[in-house]
Write a protein that holds these residues in place. Structure first.
Motif, PDB file in Angstrom:
ATOM      1  N   GLU A  46       0.842  -1.199   0.000  1.00 29.51           N
ATOM      2  CA  GLU A  46       0.000   0.000   0.000  1.00 29.51           C
ATOM      3  C   GLU A  46       0.880   1.252   0.000  1.00 29.51           C
ATOM      4  OE1 GLU A  46      -3.693   1.903   2.516  1.00 29.51           O
ATOM      5  OE2 GLU A  46      -3.317  -0.241   2.657  1.00 29.51           O
ATOM      6  N   GLY A  47       0.641   2.130  -0.966  1.00 26.16           N
ATOM      7  CA  GLY A  47       1.408   3.366  -1.095  1.00 26.16           C
ATOM      8  C   GLY A  47       2.753   3.213  -1.783  1.00 26.16           C
ATOM      9  N   ASP A  48       3.120   2.012  -2.217  1.00 19.93           N
ATOM     10  CA  ASP A  48       4.435   1.725  -2.809  1.00 19.93           C
ATOM     11  C   ASP A  48       4.238   1.215  -4.241  1.00 19.93           C
ATOM     12  OD1 ASP A  48       6.893   0.601  -3.586  1.00 19.93           O
ATOM     13  OD2 ASP A  48       7.293  -0.254  -1.612  1.00 19.93           O
ATOM     14  N   LEU A  49       4.407   2.102  -5.217  1.00 20.70           N
ATOM     15  CA  LEU A  49       4.157   1.736  -6.612  1.00 20.70           C
ATOM     16  C   LEU A  49       5.023   0.570  -7.061  1.00 20.70           C
ATOM     17  CD1 LEU A  49       2.700   2.228  -9.289  1.00 20.70           C
ATOM     18  CD2 LEU A  49       4.465   3.934  -9.832  1.00 20.70           C
ATOM     19  N   ALA A  50       6.318   0.584  -6.742  1.00 19.81           N
ATOM     20  CA  ALA A  50       7.203  -0.496  -7.185  1.00 19.81           C
ATOM     21  C   ALA A  50       6.749  -1.848  -6.623  1.00 19.81           C
ATOM     22  CB  ALA A  50       8.650  -0.207  -6.779  1.00 19.81           C
ATOM     23  N   ALA A  51       6.387  -1.880  -5.351  1.00 22.80           N
ATOM     24  CA  ALA A  51       5.936  -3.128  -4.736  1.00 22.80           C
ATOM     25  C   ALA A  51       4.637  -3.611  -5.377  1.00 22.80           C
ATOM     26  CB  ALA A  51       5.746  -2.943  -3.229  1.00 22.80           C
ATOM     27  N   LYS A  88       7.353   8.779 -12.381  1.00 22.95           N
ATOM     28  CA  LYS A  88       7.080   7.492 -11.742  1.00 22.95           C
ATOM     29  C   LYS A  88       7.713   6.319 -12.496  1.00 22.95           C
ATOM     30  CE  LYS A  88       2.822   9.011  -9.566  1.00 22.95           C
ATOM     31  NZ  LYS A  88       1.377   8.841  -9.459  1.00 22.95           N
ATOM     32  N   MET A  89       8.292   6.597 -13.675  1.00 26.74           N
ATOM     33  CA  MET A  89       8.868   5.529 -14.490  1.00 26.74           C
ATOM     34  C   MET A  89       9.917   4.701 -13.749  1.00 26.74           C
ATOM     35  SD  MET A  89       8.684   3.845 -17.295  1.00 26.74           S
ATOM     36  CE  MET A  89       7.936   4.804 -18.594  1.00 26.74           C
ATOM     37  N   PRO A  90      10.845   5.307 -12.978  1.00 27.34           N
ATOM     38  CA  PRO A  90      11.820   4.465 -12.262  1.00 27.34           C
ATOM     39  C   PRO A  90      11.159   3.478 -11.299  1.00 27.34           C
ATOM     40  CG  PRO A  90      12.576   6.730 -12.315  1.00 27.34           C
ATOM     41  CD  PRO A  90      11.158   6.741 -12.843  1.00 27.34           C
TER      42      PRO A  90
END
Length: 135
Positions: A46-51, A88-90
């Protein structure tokens, strides 16, 4: 293999996806958009785009396996990201790399990235759907 991935001359190589997939199989597999749920329906990262990207790719792999497919059979991915901006790409690429490492493959079929206002619940930041082709 029912899918051949191609980067035609005259189009840039992205390293993240191929521009074209040529399907020679006869069975289509359409996956519902996969979000960052674990097997119990609890949101991961939650709140972590990569995860969440990592979990979505793992869920896509699980759904593919349920149809007797793998990422090698995927003809097209569509990635929906809430409030997408290029910065947000990285995070997106990190999530893909983490999933690829866990899966032992680099999922690189043609893909479309779409920014969306919202998904099914506020906790979900990304949703990934896939179309695969099997012999």
């Amino acid at each position: 293999m029912a899918i051949t991935l191609v980067n035609p001359a005259g189009l840039p190589e992205t390293g993240v996806y191929h521009h074209v997939s040529v399907a020679s199989g006869s069975r289509l597999v359409h996956l519902a958009g996969q979000v960052a749920w674990d097997a119990d329906g609890v949101t991961v990262g939650e709140g972590d785009l990569a995860a969440q990207v990592e979990r979505c790719y793992l869920n896509v792999a699980t759904a593919l396996a349920g149809a007797g497919a793998t990422f090698d059979d995927v003809a097209k991915l569509t990635v929906h990201v809430v409030d997408w901006t290029p910065d947000k790409m990285p995070l997106l690429l990190d999530g893909i790399a983490r999933a690829a490492a866990r899966l032992g493959t680099t999922p690189a079929p043609p893909a479309t990235l779409l920014g969306v206002a919202a998904l099914d619940v506020p906790e979900h930041l990304v949703e990934i759907e896939a179309i695969a082709v099997l012999d």
